[in-house]
Design a protein around this motif. Structure first.
Motif, PDB file in Angstrom:
ATOM      1  N   GLU A   1      19.573   6.972  37.661  1.00 41.64           N
ATOM      2  CA  GLU A   1      18.468   7.932  37.716  1.00 41.64           C
ATOM      3  C   GLU A   1      17.370   7.448  38.661  1.00 41.64           C
ATOM      4  O   GLU A   1      16.824   8.218  39.462  1.00 41.64           O
ATOM      5  CB  GLU A   1      17.899   8.142  36.314  1.00 41.64           C
ATOM      6  CG  GLU A   1      16.840   9.201  36.232  1.00 41.64           C
ATOM      7  CD  GLU A   1      16.290   9.375  34.823  1.00 41.64           C
ATOM      8  OE1 GLU A   1      15.387  10.188  34.661  1.00 41.64           O
ATOM      9  OE2 GLU A   1      16.767   8.690  33.887  1.00 41.64           O
ATOM     10  N   LYS A   2      17.070   6.156  38.603  1.00 41.26           N
ATOM     11  CA  LYS A   2      16.028   5.607  39.475  1.00 41.26           C
ATOM     12  C   LYS A   2      16.423   5.672  40.944  1.00 41.26           C
ATOM     13  O   LYS A   2      15.637   6.077  41.789  1.00 41.26           O
ATOM     14  CB  LYS A   2      15.730   4.153  39.087  1.00 41.26           C
ATOM     15  CG  LYS A   2      14.971   4.029  37.800  1.00 41.26           C
ATOM     16  CD  LYS A   2      14.714   2.579  37.491  1.00 41.26           C
ATOM     17  CE  LYS A   2      13.906   2.467  36.220  1.00 41.26           C
ATOM     18  NZ  LYS A   2      13.587   1.086  35.880  1.00 41.26           N
TER      19      LYS A   2
ATOM     20  N   TYR B   1      16.367   9.324  42.182  1.00 38.72           N
ATOM     21  CA  TYR B   1      15.002   9.814  42.394  1.00 38.72           C
ATOM     22  C   TYR B   1      14.368   9.132  43.601  1.00 38.72           C
ATOM     23  O   TYR B   1      13.728   9.779  44.433  1.00 38.72           O
ATOM     24  CB  TYR B   1      14.147   9.584  41.142  1.00 38.72           C
ATOM     25  CG  TYR B   1      12.743  10.097  41.320  1.00 38.72           C
ATOM     26  CD1 TYR B   1      12.465  11.447  41.170  1.00 38.72           C
ATOM     27  CD2 TYR B   1      11.713   9.233  41.661  1.00 38.72           C
ATOM     28  CE1 TYR B   1      11.186  11.931  41.357  1.00 38.72           C
ATOM     29  CE2 TYR B   1      10.430   9.706  41.855  1.00 38.72           C
ATOM     30  CZ  TYR B   1      10.168  11.054  41.697  1.00 38.72           C
ATOM     31  OH  TYR B   1       8.901  11.529  41.892  1.00 38.72           O
ATOM     32  N   LYS B   2      14.549   7.825  43.695  1.00 33.11           N
ATOM     33  CA  LYS B   2      13.940   7.056  44.783  1.00 33.11           C
ATOM     34  C   LYS B   2      14.481   7.504  46.139  1.00 33.11           C
ATOM     35  O   LYS B   2      13.744   7.605  47.120  1.00 33.11           O
ATOM     36  CB  LYS B   2      14.208   5.567  44.560  1.00 33.11           C
ATOM     37  CG  LYS B   2      13.384   4.652  45.389  1.00 33.11           C
ATOM     38  CD  LYS B   2      13.624   3.238  44.920  1.00 33.11           C
ATOM     39  CE  LYS B   2      12.578   2.308  45.433  1.00 33.11           C
ATOM     40  NZ  LYS B   2      12.703   0.982  44.861  1.00 33.11           N
TER      41      LYS B   2
ATOM     42  N   ILE C   1       5.782   2.036  41.596  1.00 35.31           N
ATOM     43  CA  ILE C   1       6.974   2.611  40.952  1.00 35.31           C
ATOM     44  C   ILE C   1       6.874   2.594  39.435  1.00 35.31           C
ATOM     45  O   ILE C   1       7.576   3.345  38.778  1.00 35.31           O
ATOM     46  CB  ILE C   1       8.261   1.907  41.400  1.00 35.31           C
ATOM     47  CG1 ILE C   1       8.252   0.443  40.991  1.00 35.31           C
ATOM     48  CG2 ILE C   1       8.472   2.064  42.891  1.00 35.31           C
ATOM     49  CD1 ILE C   1       9.602  -0.221  41.133  1.00 35.31           C
TER      50      ILE C   1
ATOM     51  N   ASN D   1       5.327   7.987  31.880  1.00 31.33           N
ATOM     52  CA  ASN D   1       5.006   6.564  32.034  1.00 31.33           C
ATOM     53  C   ASN D   1       3.651   6.213  31.426  1.00 31.33           C
ATOM     54  O   ASN D   1       3.477   5.112  30.910  1.00 31.33           O
ATOM     55  CB  ASN D   1       5.089   6.156  33.505  1.00 31.33           C
ATOM     56  CG  ASN D   1       6.520   6.088  33.970  1.00 31.33           C
ATOM     57  OD1 ASN D   1       7.418   5.720  33.205  1.00 31.33           O
ATOM     58  ND2 ASN D   1       6.758   6.448  35.220  1.00 31.33           N
TER      59      ASN D   1
ATOM     60  N   MET E   1       7.956   6.301  39.156  1.00 32.75           N
ATOM     61  CA  MET E   1       9.427   6.363  39.069  1.00 32.75           C
ATOM     62  C   MET E   1       9.824   6.633  37.629  1.00 32.75           C
ATOM     63  O   MET E   1       9.184   6.164  36.700  1.00 32.75           O
ATOM     64  CB  MET E   1      10.044   5.025  39.485  1.00 32.75           C
ATOM     65  CG  MET E   1       9.995   4.767  40.951  1.00 32.75           C
ATOM     66  SD  MET E   1      11.400   5.448  41.810  1.00 32.75           S
ATOM     67  CE  MET E   1      12.701   4.439  41.181  1.00 32.75           C
TER      68      MET E   1
ATOM     69  N   GLY F   1      10.547  -0.892  46.285  1.00 32.99           N
ATOM     70  CA  GLY F   1       9.797  -0.624  45.060  1.00 32.99           C
ATOM     71  C   GLY F   1       8.468  -1.345  44.991  1.00 32.99           C
ATOM     72  O   GLY F   1       7.735  -1.211  44.012  1.00 32.99           O
TER      73      GLY F   1
END
Length: 167
Positions: free
Chosen positions: A87-88, A91-92, A76, A125, A80, A47
């Motif tokens: 969820e992170k 997705y990552k 991120i 974000n 992200m 990250g």
């Protein structure tokens, strides 16, 4: 003769307290802790903005980010989802596999763009950090993407060289 339940209890206790079994349990616990620490360290490093810059296709993007007004934020934090850890990680993992495949096959286009999901994540974000700035403007209720007007804010213009060059 002892009742059957007493015999099982005694046998289970003997099984658990065998030195070899106890040693195996401690070694398993230690291995579990080591694997968890390695996974957490890997997740943390993956990250970091330094990790993102390791890919050849991100060299120009990373260089522009370093001189931007958002350089204090890691990649991120914009790219992200701000959801829960599941969820992170999901997705990552998906994004990381996509990046790995394109870097390995050298198939990134010369001009890298955000997917529609990536654009939604970046927009969410932006609003997470800048909501107080726009909360009394017409932008709050609109479906406009922040990147429509501010897309060059962090990564600059002319990122055509951001893809993988064919040597």
């Amino acid at each position: 003769m002892k009742p059957r339940s007493d015999l099982l209890r005694v046998n289970n206790r003997k099984l658990f307290y065998k030195p070899k079994t106890l040693k195996s349990a401690w070694l398993s616990l230690l291995a579990g802790i080591m694997i968890a620490l390695a996974a957490a360290t890997g997740y943390q490093y993956a990250g970091s903005s330094g990790f993102c810059s390791l890919c050849h296709s991100m060299e120009r993007v990373h260089a522009q980010w370093q001189i931007s007004r958002h350089k204090q934020f890691a990649c991120i934090e914009c790219h992200m989802p701000a959801g829960n850890i599941v969820e992170k990680v999901t997705y990552k993992t998906r994004a990381g596999i996509n990046d790995l495949v394109h870097e390995t096959l050298r198939s990134y286009p010369a001009y890298i763009t955000l997917s529609s999901l990536g654009r939604d994540i970046v927009n969410d974000n932006c609003l997470r950090c800048h909501f107080s700035t726009i909360e009394n403007t017409m932008m709050v209720g609109s479906a406009q993407s922040c990147s429509k007007c501010h897309r060059n804010l962090v990564h600059g213009k002319n990122l055509q060289g951001g893809g993988v060059k064919i040597e």
